[in-house]
Design a protein around this motif. Structure first.
Motif, short mmCIF file in Angstrom:
data_model
loop_
_atom_site.label_atom_id
_atom_site.label_comp_id
_atom_site.label_asym_id
_atom_site.label_seq_id
_atom_site.Cartn_x
_atom_site.Cartn_y
_atom_site.Cartn_z
N MET A 256 45.01 80.10 21.19
CA MET A 256 44.94 81.54 21.48
C MET A 256 45.28 82.37 20.24
O MET A 256 44.62 83.37 19.94
N ILE A 257 46.32 81.95 19.53
CA ILE A 257 46.72 82.68 18.32
C ILE A 257 45.65 82.57 17.24
O ILE A 257 45.34 83.54 16.54
N ASP A 258 45.03 81.40 17.11
CA ASP A 258 43.95 81.20 16.14
C ASP A 258 42.73 82.05 16.46
O ASP A 258 42.08 82.59 15.57
N THR A 259 42.41 82.15 17.75
CA THR A 259 41.13 82.70 18.17
C THR A 259 41.17 84.20 18.40
O THR A 259 40.16 84.90 18.20
N PHE A 260 42.31 84.71 18.83
CA PHE A 260 42.42 86.12 19.18
C PHE A 260 43.53 86.78 18.36
O PHE A 260 44.28 86.12 17.67
N ASN A 261 43.62 88.06 18.45
CA ASN A 261 44.57 88.83 17.64
C ASN A 261 45.93 88.86 18.34
O ASN A 261 46.35 89.89 18.88
N LEU A 262 46.63 87.70 18.35
CA LEU A 262 47.85 87.56 19.15
C LEU A 262 49.02 87.12 18.28
O LEU A 262 48.85 86.53 17.22
N GLU A 263 50.21 87.40 18.78
CA GLU A 263 51.43 86.90 18.17
C GLU A 263 52.38 86.44 19.26
O GLU A 263 52.36 86.95 20.38
N SER A 264 53.22 85.46 18.94
CA SER A 264 54.20 84.94 19.89
C SER A 264 55.39 85.88 19.98
O SER A 264 55.84 86.43 18.98
N ILE A 265 55.88 86.08 21.19
CA ILE A 265 57.14 86.80 21.38
C ILE A 265 58.05 85.94 22.24
O ILE A 265 57.60 85.03 22.93
N SER A 266 59.34 86.21 22.17
CA SER A 266 60.31 85.36 22.85
C SER A 266 61.36 86.17 23.57
O SER A 266 61.55 87.36 23.29
N LYS B 237 51.44 74.31 15.37
CA LYS B 237 50.75 75.01 14.29
C LYS B 237 51.37 76.35 13.93
O LYS B 237 51.60 76.65 12.76
N HIS B 238 51.66 77.16 14.95
CA HIS B 238 52.12 78.52 14.70
C HIS B 238 53.59 78.74 15.07
O HIS B 238 54.08 79.87 15.01
N ALA B 239 54.28 77.67 15.45
CA ALA B 239 55.69 77.78 15.86
C ALA B 239 55.88 78.85 16.93
O ALA B 239 56.88 79.58 16.94
N ALA B 240 54.91 78.95 17.83
CA ALA B 240 55.01 79.90 18.95
C ALA B 240 56.06 79.41 19.93
O ALA B 240 56.12 78.22 20.26
N THR B 241 56.89 80.32 20.41
CA THR B 241 57.96 79.95 21.34
C THR B 241 57.39 79.56 22.69
O THR B 241 56.51 80.23 23.23
N SER B 242 57.92 78.47 23.24
CA SER B 242 57.51 78.02 24.58
C SER B 242 58.74 77.70 25.40
O SER B 242 59.82 77.45 24.87
N TYR B 243 58.55 77.68 26.72
CA TYR B 243 59.64 77.41 27.66
C TYR B 243 59.17 76.33 28.62
O TYR B 243 58.16 76.48 29.31
N ARG B 244 59.91 75.21 28.61
CA ARG B 244 59.58 74.09 29.49
C ARG B 244 60.70 73.87 30.49
O ARG B 244 61.88 73.88 30.14
N PHE B 245 60.29 73.63 31.73
CA PHE B 245 61.21 73.37 32.83
C PHE B 245 60.98 71.92 33.27
O PHE B 245 59.87 71.56 33.66
N TYR B 246 62.03 71.11 33.18
CA TYR B 246 61.96 69.71 33.62
C TYR B 246 62.91 69.51 34.80
O TYR B 246 64.05 70.00 34.78
N PRO B 247 62.48 68.80 35.84
CA PRO B 247 63.31 68.66 37.04
C PRO B 247 64.61 67.90 36.84
O PRO B 247 65.51 67.99 37.68
#
Length: 455
Positions: A247-257, A273-283
Motif C-alpha cells: 500500500m505504501i509503495d503503490t499509493f501516497n500513504l504513510e504509516s502512523i502509530s 520494507k517500510h518499517a510501518a507499525t503493525s499491531y498483532r493480537f495472539y491468543p
C-alpha cells in the motif's frame, strides 16, 4: 507439538525469533471461546443484568463475560443494548480515540462491514454528528448488516450494497476508511479448530490478491490526510505486513502509530520494507483471538471531493408526521416510495450524492409507512434512539417477551393498562417493537424475518 496447526503456517511463525511458539501451540491445543460484548452507549440499561467479568482494556464499553450466554434468548440483545464482538477487533475504538477522530464530525466508511461489529463500534465511537457509510458486497450479508445497525438505533448511518470499486466514484470523500479485509482466517483457529482443515498457502495467496484488489479499487475515496485502518484475522505476513508495504509503495500513504499499554499483551511490530507499525493480537498473549491491524494516512496534495450540486428535488415528505413520532432535532424526513425516513439535515446533500453513485440498502431510520395522513410505524422506529419517549408502552416479563420475539400470539391479559392502538413493548425499560391492541386481541407486529425460532 500440535498436529492440528498447518505446518506451513507453523514454519512461518517460527521464523520470528521473538515469537513464543510453544505458548502459541499450547493454547491452540484447547478449543476455547472467550466471550466479550460491547455495550451501546445510546441505550442505557442495568449492566448487572449481564454476567460481566471485567472490562476490555482497549475499548470503552467493552466487557468480557464470565460465560457465553445464549444471546438469542436475551431480549436486551435484540433491543440493541449490546453487540457480541470479539475483543481483539474492538481495538478500533482505541485507535479512534487516540487519533482524536471522535473530536469533531467526520465522514467514515466501513468498506467490508457485515455483520456489523466494527460498524456499530464506529457508530458509538465517532462524534455523534458524523456520517457513517457501512458497505457490504454480498446481498444477504448486507441485510444482516442493516438489521444490526437498525438495532443500534442511530439515524446518521447509510448501509450500502456495492462492490468496493463503486467508491472510486467519490474520490477524496471520506476522512476515515476501515478495511477489515476478507482473509484466510487463521486468527480464528483458537476458537474454531475446524477452520484449520480449510487453511492453505494457496488460499493465503488468493486472499492476498483479493485484498490488493479491494484496496486498489476503493482507496481513492479517502481524502488527503484521511486515515485508513487496515485489518485481518490472519497470522500470515502475506496478508498483513506485506500488504501494508504494498500500500505504501503503490499509493501516497504513510504509516502512523498509537501508543499501547505493554500490559495489554499486544505485539507492536514493523513491516520489512517500510518499517510501518503493525499491531498483532495472539491468543496466548491477549484475552482475544488472532488479529492484525495497521494504520495508514494519505499524504497531502490530493484533491478532495466536492459535493456535486445535485438538482434539488421537491421533498414531499410530511415533516409534521415525522415530528409526531420522533425527536427531529437536527434531522429531516424524506420519502422513499411511501416509506418515511429520518436523516441528519447536515448530510442532506451527501445523501443525494450517495444515491447517485451507490446502491443504498438503507439510509437513516425508516420510521414508518405513510397511509393517507397517518403512519404505520416501522420496527426500525421502535429500536431508534430518536423515538418519542411518551408513546404508549407496556412492560413485558421475560416469558412474555420471548413469546413476542417468536412472533407468537400474546394474551390480551398483558395489556394491563387497557391501552388501544399502537403500543411499544418494553423489557427492563428497553423498547423492542410494536403491538396493536384491539378490543379482544393483540396483534404482534414483530418482523417475521428476525423472529427467533426453535427455542
Amino acid at each position: 507439538m500440535s498436529n492440528k496447526l498447518p505446518p506451513d503456517l507453523v514454519r512461518h511463525l517460527q521464523g520470528d525469533p521473538h515469537f513464543d511458539y510453544n505458548a502459541f501451540v499450547s493454547i491452540h491445543d484447547k478449543e476455547q471461546k472467550t466471550s466479550s460484548i460491547r455495550i451501546n452507549p445510546g441505550k442505557k440499561f442495568d449492566l448487572s443484568l449481564l454476567d460481566i467479568e471485567r472490562e476490555v482494556p482497549w475499548c470503552d464499553g467493552g466487557f468480557y463475560l464470565n460465560k457465553r450466554p445464549v444471546f438469542t434468548l436475551d431480549p436486551l440483545f435484540h433491543a440493541g443494548c449490546y453487540y457480541s464482538q470479539e475483543a481483539s477487533s474492538m481495538f478500533l475504538d482505541f485507535v479512534v480515540r487516540e487519533l482524536k477522530l471522535n473530536r469533531e464530525p467526520i465522514r467514515a466508511l466501513d468498506l467490508c462491514s457485515a455483520p456489523g461489529g466494527k460498524a456499530t463500534l464506529l457508530s458509538s465511537a465517532l462524534h455523534k454528528d458524523s456520517l457513517l457509510v457501512a458497505n457490504e458486497i454480498i446481498k444477504s450479508r448486507a441485510s444482516v448488516l442493516r438489521d444490526n445497525l437498525v438495532k443500534w438505533g442511530n439515524a446518521n448511518v447509510v448501509v450500502s450494497n456495492n462492490d468496493p470499486s463503486s467508491f472510486s466514484r467519490i474520490p477524496g470523500y471520506f476522512d476515515l476508511a476501515v478495511i477489515d479485509a476478507p482473509c484466510s482466517g487463521s486468527g480464528m483457529f483458537h476458537k474454531d479448530h475446524g477452520a484449520m482443515d480449510e487453511w492453505s498457502m494457496a488460499n493465503v495467496k488468493l486472499c492476498s490478491e483479493r485484498q490488493k484488489r479491494i484496496i486498489a479499487d476503493s482507496i481513492a475515496t479517502v481524502k488527503a490526510a484521511g486515515v485508513i485502518f487496515y485489518s485481518t484475522c490472519s497470522y500470515s505476513k502475506e496478508e498483513n505486513e506485506d500488504i501494508v508495504d504494498w500500500m505504501i509503495d503503490t499509493f501516497n500513504l504513510e504509516s502512523i502509530s498509537v501508543s499501547v499499554d505493554d500490559s495489554w499483551g499486544i505485539e507492536v511490530g514493523k513491516s520489512d520494507k517500510h518499517a510501518a507499525t503493525s499491531y498483532r493480537f495472539y491468543p496466548h498473549k491477549v484475552a482475544g483471538e488472532g488479529f492484525f491491524c495497521a494504520i495508514l494516512k494519505r499524504k497531502e496534495g490530493l484533491a478532495n471531493f466536492s459535493l456535486k450540486k445535485v438538482k434539488a428535488e421537491k421533498n414531499a415528505a410530511p415533516q409534521s408526521l415525522a415530528q409526531k413520532w420522533a425527536n427531529m432535532e437536527g434531522l429531516y424526513s424524506f420519502l422513499y416510495h411511501d416509506l418515511l425516513h429520518i436523516f441528519p439535515k447536515a448530510y442532506e446533500q451527501d445523501l443525494a450524492t450517495l444515491q447517485k453513485v451507490l446502491y443504498l440498502k438503507n439510509a437513516g431510520t425508516e420510521i414508518g409507512r405513510v397511509v393517507g395522513k397517518d403512519l404505520i410505524p416501522s420496527h426500525d422506529l421502535a429500536l431508534s434512539n430518536r423515538i418519542h419517549k411518551d408513546i404508549p408502552f407496556l412492560d413485558l416479563n421475560l416469558e412474555e417477551m420471548l413469546t413476542y420475539l417468536r412472533k407468537e400470539s400474546l394474551s390480551p391479559s398483558v395489556n394491563s393498562k387497557g391501552l388501544s392502538g399502537w403500543i411499544i413493548v418494553r423489557y427492563e425499560g428497553m423498547d423492542l417493537g410494536w403491538i396493536k391492541a384491539m378490543p379482544n386481541r393483540i396483534n404482534n407486529y414483530y418482523p417475521k424475518e428476525v423472529r427467533i425460532a426453535n427455542l
